[in-house]
Design an enzyme around this catalytic site. Sequence first.
Site, short mmCIF file in Angstrom:
data_model
loop_
_atom_site.label_atom_id
_atom_site.label_comp_id
_atom_site.label_asym_id
_atom_site.label_seq_id
_atom_site.Cartn_x
_atom_site.Cartn_y
_atom_site.Cartn_z
N CYS A 53 0.85 -1.18 0.00
CA CYS A 53 0.00 0.00 0.00
C CYS A 53 0.89 1.23 0.00
CB CYS A 53 -0.90 0.01 1.22
SG CYS A 53 -2.02 1.41 1.23
N CYS A 67 -6.49 4.70 5.49
CA CYS A 67 -5.82 5.26 4.31
C CYS A 67 -6.77 5.20 3.10
CB CYS A 67 -4.53 4.51 4.02
SG CYS A 67 -4.76 2.96 3.16
N CYS A 94 -3.17 2.53 13.42
CA CYS A 94 -3.04 3.53 14.47
C CYS A 94 -2.01 4.56 14.02
CB CYS A 94 -2.61 2.88 15.77
SG CYS A 94 -2.17 4.07 17.02
N CYS A 141 0.43 -37.22 48.23
CA CYS A 141 0.64 -36.67 49.57
C CYS A 141 1.83 -35.74 49.59
CB CYS A 141 0.83 -37.80 50.57
SG CYS A 141 2.35 -38.71 50.29
N CYS A 183 9.54 -32.84 52.50
CA CYS A 183 8.12 -32.54 52.74
C CYS A 183 7.73 -31.33 51.90
CB CYS A 183 7.91 -32.25 54.22
SG CYS A 183 6.33 -31.42 54.55
N CYS A 222 6.91 -28.02 54.40
CA CYS A 222 7.96 -27.26 55.08
C CYS A 222 9.31 -27.38 54.39
CB CYS A 222 8.08 -27.67 56.55
SG CYS A 222 8.73 -29.34 56.74
N HIS A 242 9.57 -36.53 59.42
CA HIS A 242 8.11 -36.61 59.42
C HIS A 242 7.63 -38.04 59.65
CE1 HIS A 242 8.92 -32.86 57.45
NE2 HIS A 242 7.64 -32.50 57.59
N CYS A 282 1.95 -31.83 58.32
CA CYS A 282 3.34 -31.49 58.61
C CYS A 282 3.34 -30.71 59.91
CB CYS A 282 3.92 -30.65 57.48
SG CYS A 282 5.52 -29.98 57.90
#
Lengths: 634, 158
Positions: free
Chosen positions: A345, A375, A382, A435, A448, A451, A458, A464
């Site tokens: 264009c 145009c 834009c 788990c 774990c 934690c 554990h 926990c």
Amino acid sequence: MYSQEVSDEELYEDDNDFYDDDSEDDVDDELEFDTEDDYSVNKLNFEDEDDEFKTTLPPRFVHYCYPQKFTRGMLPTNRMKYEPVDYEDIELKLKCKIGNLNKILQIGTDDCTVLLIYYHWNDQKLLEDYTTQDTTEVRRKAGLSDIAGNLETNLIQTAKEGDMCLICCSESTAENPLNVFHLQHCSHSYCIDCYIACVKLAAEQGNLLINCPEPSCKLKIRPTELHQIDAYNTRILEKLEAEKKQENDAIRLRRLTEDQIKVKYQDDFDDSLDSPDSDDDDDDVQKEIKDEDLFNFHERSLKRQRKEKEDKRKKSLYRNYWYHICKNYIMTNRKTFKSCPAADCESSVEYLGFDSSNIVSIDEYITTYIPIVECTNHHRFCYYCNAEDHAPALCFLVKIWVQTCKDESKTLSWLSANTKDCPGCQEPIEKNGGCNHMTCKSCHHEFCWVCMSDWSRHTDNYNCGFARDPRISNDKEKQEKSRASLTKYLHFVQMFDIHRVSLKKDKEFLSKLEMRVQEIQQKVGVSWIEAQFYRECIDILLKARVTLMWSFAFMYYMNPKSKEIPAVQRLQNILSFNVETLSKLFEVTASEYVIQKKSEFLTTASSVKNHQFNMIDKVMELMITDKNLLSGAL
Amino acid sequence: MSQISTTRISKELLKFQSTSTLNLVQPTDSLTLFYVDLKVEGNEAVYPPDDIYRLRFIIHPEYPFKPPQVQFITTDQHTTKPYKIPMHPHIYSNGHICLNILYDGWTPANTLHTVALSVQSMLSGNSVNARPEGDKSYCSSAPLNPLHSKWVFDDDKV
């Protein structure tokens, strides 16, 4: 000032519809008609200088980046004014400048052209210099001789016997006299072929003003001198073409006679032998069409037009000269001109200021509004960021949205929201169920999930007893937050992407469909204008999809506390529903029935258009009233 | 090579006989490669009178509508001894010359002889014994053919 505005409005917007194609088209048609008309006048009376360099321009047709002065909620809007322009329009404008300057200086349009090009079209500065400084010095600097005035004599002459062209070293003889050319005010003459080659070379090097080939001579070729060379060049080209055509005709004639002989003999055979031949031809034609399917009809015709223009231009040195002048003018005046970013264009847009004095600069304008312009070939883009239409998202939103989508940081935040690093080897781990007893796959460290300490401490798989460290709980809060923002982001990016993909698919599908409709139109014999509604509907659909797509980017950055979110969402849903309905209609309608379903297409499309306008209008209102609306982006 | 180039070059070469400070060297029978040995007179401060500089011309097949490739050289397969590159604020140490008539300013009315003369006058009018600014960085990244460099001509005094 005010009355001026009113007259502009009356010219352009008498309808309340958004993107009103009809009224827009009317204006455009008129505009094109006007320029074409003037252009043809130029061509017809080429020798007549007064007509080529007019001193008044046709009236401007001001366009607005937003069609209305008030939103539906009666809030006043600020609009950018612009005019879509072609190279032809620019040429007309520049020629008008030349004509006006000649009116004052009376030195001939030729000299005015060269002076204006030298002064980069700054006529004020040129007039000042020309009147206050030494005139000969100003003229000399621009590459003009001391004698003012237009050219009236023919500069192409036949050389004397024994004269030699200093470029190609060919000699003029009695049987083969050389045609030589020199500028009116210098005596450096070369044979016309070499002169043409020099002009072409200079144009290739990107010089707007073309020098006399002699290195020590500072004179520039003036338009009428170029015109003489061009006329000669065109004559030669035409002659060559005619010769070539004659040759081709001779060949065709020979073939025809051969074919005739064949036909004569084949008449004795069965007619069925001919039919497979013709079928083959049909297949070839279809193949050609399929290759071109990727572009839609509009783009195809644009491309063809451009190529025709280019071919025409390449043949004429004079047209090429003006083409480069106009191109350069747009490039050097970037503050007021923007070239259309669409491929193939060559149209541009001229910036004409704003319709109210509240806004001074474009940088200020884009904080609340979106300067979407169109145009001459109806490509929407834009004005500020040169990207495709992105309403209702503001320019800066587009920028950060694109950045966010590209950014790896979002992937990283996904990782931080969903994974933890193994305390043993620091490899990121995603917990996908089970788990809290984790075993790292790469280093086999057991820990774990809650934690992050060694699992050996554990005993219970689900509880926990050590997760009381305040530092750890802090981390957890952060993680929650980042997870929430991530979900939000993913939602909007998905919605944006869905519509982006649909847009692409729609474009492909519709261009193919359009192709078929064109075929049917030809077969059934529907006039081109009658089938135009189809094109318009496609346009509306694609435009609405763009709006819908960007509305999700806008939503993402909206202040989460804003009370307007449900309203925007509602509008979005309605628009989305309408767009899908229209898209579906295109999909299910077989191309044979398109013309019959005209009214259905038109009603659906107009409803899409209406809702698209509602959407943009609403966002616009929000932007004007609520300055904290986009706090999500900051 | 086109007919025009051959006729033109054979005529151009004759011109060199008239100038004693320009010595044409034609290493091959072809009309595409020439050397001009160039002496600078009357500028002893920068160029010692005994120094000879060698300018190399490579002719484009579409000459004279395309410019020749012109540069100073130290050695190549046709030279027996190394030459020096003359000191000049517009001549880089790889022999590339920043002179507009060799690039954007080329017009078919220029000849090898006028080019050699312009280079010579560029040297004899020079009083600065230095290389251009950014010589090192240019030479490290410059293309072999100076026509492929992007030249900016901003200084028309020297």
